[in-house]
Design an enzyme around this catalytic site. Structure first.
Site, PDB file in Angstrom:
ATOM      1  N   LYS A  34       0.678  -1.322   0.058  1.00  9.13           N
ATOM      2  CA  LYS A  34      -0.048   0.069  -0.103  1.00  9.13           C
ATOM      3  C   LYS A  34       0.729   1.247  -0.027  1.00  9.13           C
ATOM      4  CE  LYS A  34      -4.195  -1.679   2.441  1.00  9.13           C
ATOM      5  NZ  LYS A  34      -4.430  -1.451   3.956  1.00  9.13           N
ATOM      6  N   GLY A  45       9.655  -6.060   9.203  1.00 10.12           N
ATOM      7  CA  GLY A  45       8.498  -6.393   8.720  1.00 10.12           C
ATOM      8  C   GLY A  45       8.779  -7.533   7.632  1.00 10.12           C
TER       9      GLY A  45
HETATM   10  P1  AMP Z   1       3.788  -4.324   3.064  1.00  6.97           P
HETATM   11  O1  AMP Z   1       3.370  -4.529   4.459  1.00  6.97           O
HETATM   12  O2  AMP Z   1       3.236  -2.795   2.691  1.00  6.97           O
HETATM   13  O3  AMP Z   1       5.329  -4.129   2.842  1.00  6.97           O
HETATM   14  O4  AMP Z   1       3.328  -5.179   2.037  1.00  6.97           O
HETATM   15  C1  AMP Z   1       4.058  -6.363   2.192  1.00  6.97           C
HETATM   16  C2  AMP Z   1       2.904  -7.093   1.214  1.00  6.97           C
HETATM   17  O5  AMP Z   1       2.609  -6.794  -0.138  1.00  6.97           O
HETATM   18  C3  AMP Z   1       3.398  -8.740   0.889  1.00  6.97           C
HETATM   19  O6  AMP Z   1       2.503  -9.505   1.515  1.00  6.97           O
HETATM   20  C4  AMP Z   1       3.140  -8.875  -0.630  1.00  6.97           C
HETATM   21  O7  AMP Z   1       2.937  -9.990  -0.834  1.00  6.97           O
HETATM   22  C5  AMP Z   1       2.205  -7.724  -0.988  1.00  6.97           C
HETATM   23  N1  AMP Z   1       2.626  -7.276  -2.383  1.00  6.97           N
HETATM   24  C6  AMP Z   1       3.641  -6.924  -2.783  1.00  6.97           C
HETATM   25  N2  AMP Z   1       3.402  -6.787  -4.185  1.00  6.97           N
HETATM   26  C7  AMP Z   1       2.080  -7.121  -4.428  1.00  6.97           C
HETATM   27  C8  AMP Z   1       1.322  -6.907  -5.870  1.00  6.97           C
HETATM   28  N3  AMP Z   1       1.628  -6.737  -6.754  1.00  6.97           N
HETATM   29  N4  AMP Z   1       0.174  -7.486  -5.585  1.00  6.97           N
HETATM   30  C9  AMP Z   1      -0.414  -7.991  -4.463  1.00  6.97           C
HETATM   31  N5  AMP Z   1       0.349  -8.021  -3.359  1.00  6.97           N
HETATM   32  C10 AMP Z   1       1.473  -7.516  -3.407  1.00  6.97           C
END
Ligand code: AMP
Length: 403
Positions: free
Chosen positions: A203, A355
């Protein structure tokens, strides 16, 4: 500016022998069916625990674990952590169910040399998240010296992090927090240039504040993961059914404008690995930044990997937060692992936010090539934004008024 450590004592400054030392740790490890799936936070806490034991302290270890909804929710018991600590330290770990009771003092005083006390999940007690003075008083009643080594929890004003040390005179930090702050300070104070921020993950909204702060200090951004589709959409490109935050498109447009106006670089994916259905694990690679209808981007593509790797090669300071795709699925992991590899080949300063980024670095096999992997996701992002961490502030000596 973040919190500095001026005026804050460290565990080295205290005579620990026979003192009851309350060690607030971050033992908040991921669990699956009662099994620890990543013990980084336990092993990262060992140097401080071992030091205190060597110096003859009587230890009360404490941490939260997950977000239990009700007291005693077995799923969040510290029991697996107690077992693992016991194995790693070669000592019996006595798990205390009731952190408020007088029994803790008697237990810790009476503990034999080969025993240590660990409190049950602090969040079983509602007073923990409420930063309750009563709960803090109860813990203070058996504490001679308070040491915070829970970097990953230090951005929360909770009782064991904030109210408790505020009640005590003898307080300081452990080795892990000291290292985390020293490492993150290298990003805040005169980082070597070029300084590149690699941002990914799910996000944009989670990272807006840190993006805005980094805008002032970095020379370039590299964007991957689902975040990238919001930016591509902001440039008017079709992104199929990829994850997009519609309400953040105007922020992304604004950021692109501001980066250009300040002569900084912003790299976005030029190709993607896509699928029609995430569960199918069947992939195709696009030849351009646009994604057709019915397809969704799951990770950056090969041309993007080359471009991003070249940018990484040219940087002297790098902060990485957020995977380049759905790295948890092996078919979608390559782009993220390739970025970890590029980082591993860079000889500059490479700091990885905690994380998911820490998990991605670990899964890539290149974790040991990073300068530092933070144990705190939220805490490291807040620190880099220049926010003061309650867990550090509470350790500062009180200001003397009227002087
Ligand atoms: P964050 O906690 O914001 O760093 O997000 C990490 C998560 O984003 C991980 O679990 C990834 O699987 C997910 N993520 C990364 N790229 C994508 C994508 N292209 N589509 C869906 N989920 C994603």
């Amino acid at each position: 500016m973040g919190s500095d450590l001026k005026g804050i004592k460290t565990i080295r400054d205290f005579e620990l022998k026979d003192k009851i030392v309350f060690l607030r740790l971050d033992l908040n490890v991921p669990l699956e069916a009662g099994k620890i799936t990543d013990e980084t936070r336990i092993t990262a806490s060992l140097p401080t625990i071992k030091y205190a034991l060597e110096k003859g302290a009587k230890l009360v270890l404490a941490s939260h674990l997950g977000r239990p909804k009700a007291a005693g929710d077995k799923k969040y018991s510290m029991e697996p952590v107690a077992d693992r600590l016991s194995e790693l330290l070669g000592k019996e770990v006595i798990l205390v169910e009731e952190p408020k009771s007088d029994a803790v003092k008697a237990l810790v005083k009476g503990a034999a040399k080969n025993q240590i006390v660990l409190l049950e999940n602090l969040r079983y007690e509602p007073g923990e998240t409420e930063n309750s003075e009563d709960f803090a008083q109860a813990m203070a009643s058996y504490t001679d010296i308070y040491i915070n080594d829970a970097f990953g929890a230090s951005h929360r004003a909770h009782a064991s992090i904030d109210a408790l040390p505020r009640l005590l005179k003898n307080k300081g930090i452990g080795f892990l927090i000291e290292k985390e702050i020293q490492m993150l300070n290298q990003l805040l104070e005169n980082p070597k240039r070029p300084y590149l921020a690699i941002l990914g993950g799910a996000k944009v909204s989670d990272k807006i504040d840190v993006i805005l702060k980094l805008m002032d200090v970095v020379d370039g951004f590299v964007i991957g993961g689902a975040m990238a589709y919001t930016f591509l959409k902001a440039q008017g490109l079709p992104v199929g059914k990829s994850l997009v935050e519609a309400d953040k498109i105007s922020f992304a447009k604004d950021m692109i404008r501001r980066v250009e106006a300040r002569d900084k670089t912003l790299l976005l994916p030029v190709d993607h690995v896509v699928t029609t259905d995430i569960a199918s694990r069947k992939v195709m690679t696009t030849s351009c930044p646009a994604i057709e209808e019915n397809f969704m981007g799951v990770v950056i593509g090969p041309k993007t990997i080359s471009q991003y790797s070249a940018a990484i090669r040219g940087a002297k300071t790098i902060f990485w937060n957020g995977p380049m795709g759905i790295f948890e699925t092996p078919e979608y992991a390559e782009g993220t692992f390739a970025i970890a590899k590029a980082l591993s080949e860079n000889t500059g300063l490479k700091i990885v936010g905690g994380g998911d980024s820490a998990a991605a670095a670990e899964a890539s096999g290149f974790a040991d090539k990073m300068t530092h992997i933070s144990t705190g996701g939220g805490a490291s992002l807040e620190y880099l934004q220049g926010l003061r961490l309650p867990g550090i502030e509470a350790l500062k000596p009180p200001k003397i008024s009227g002087l």
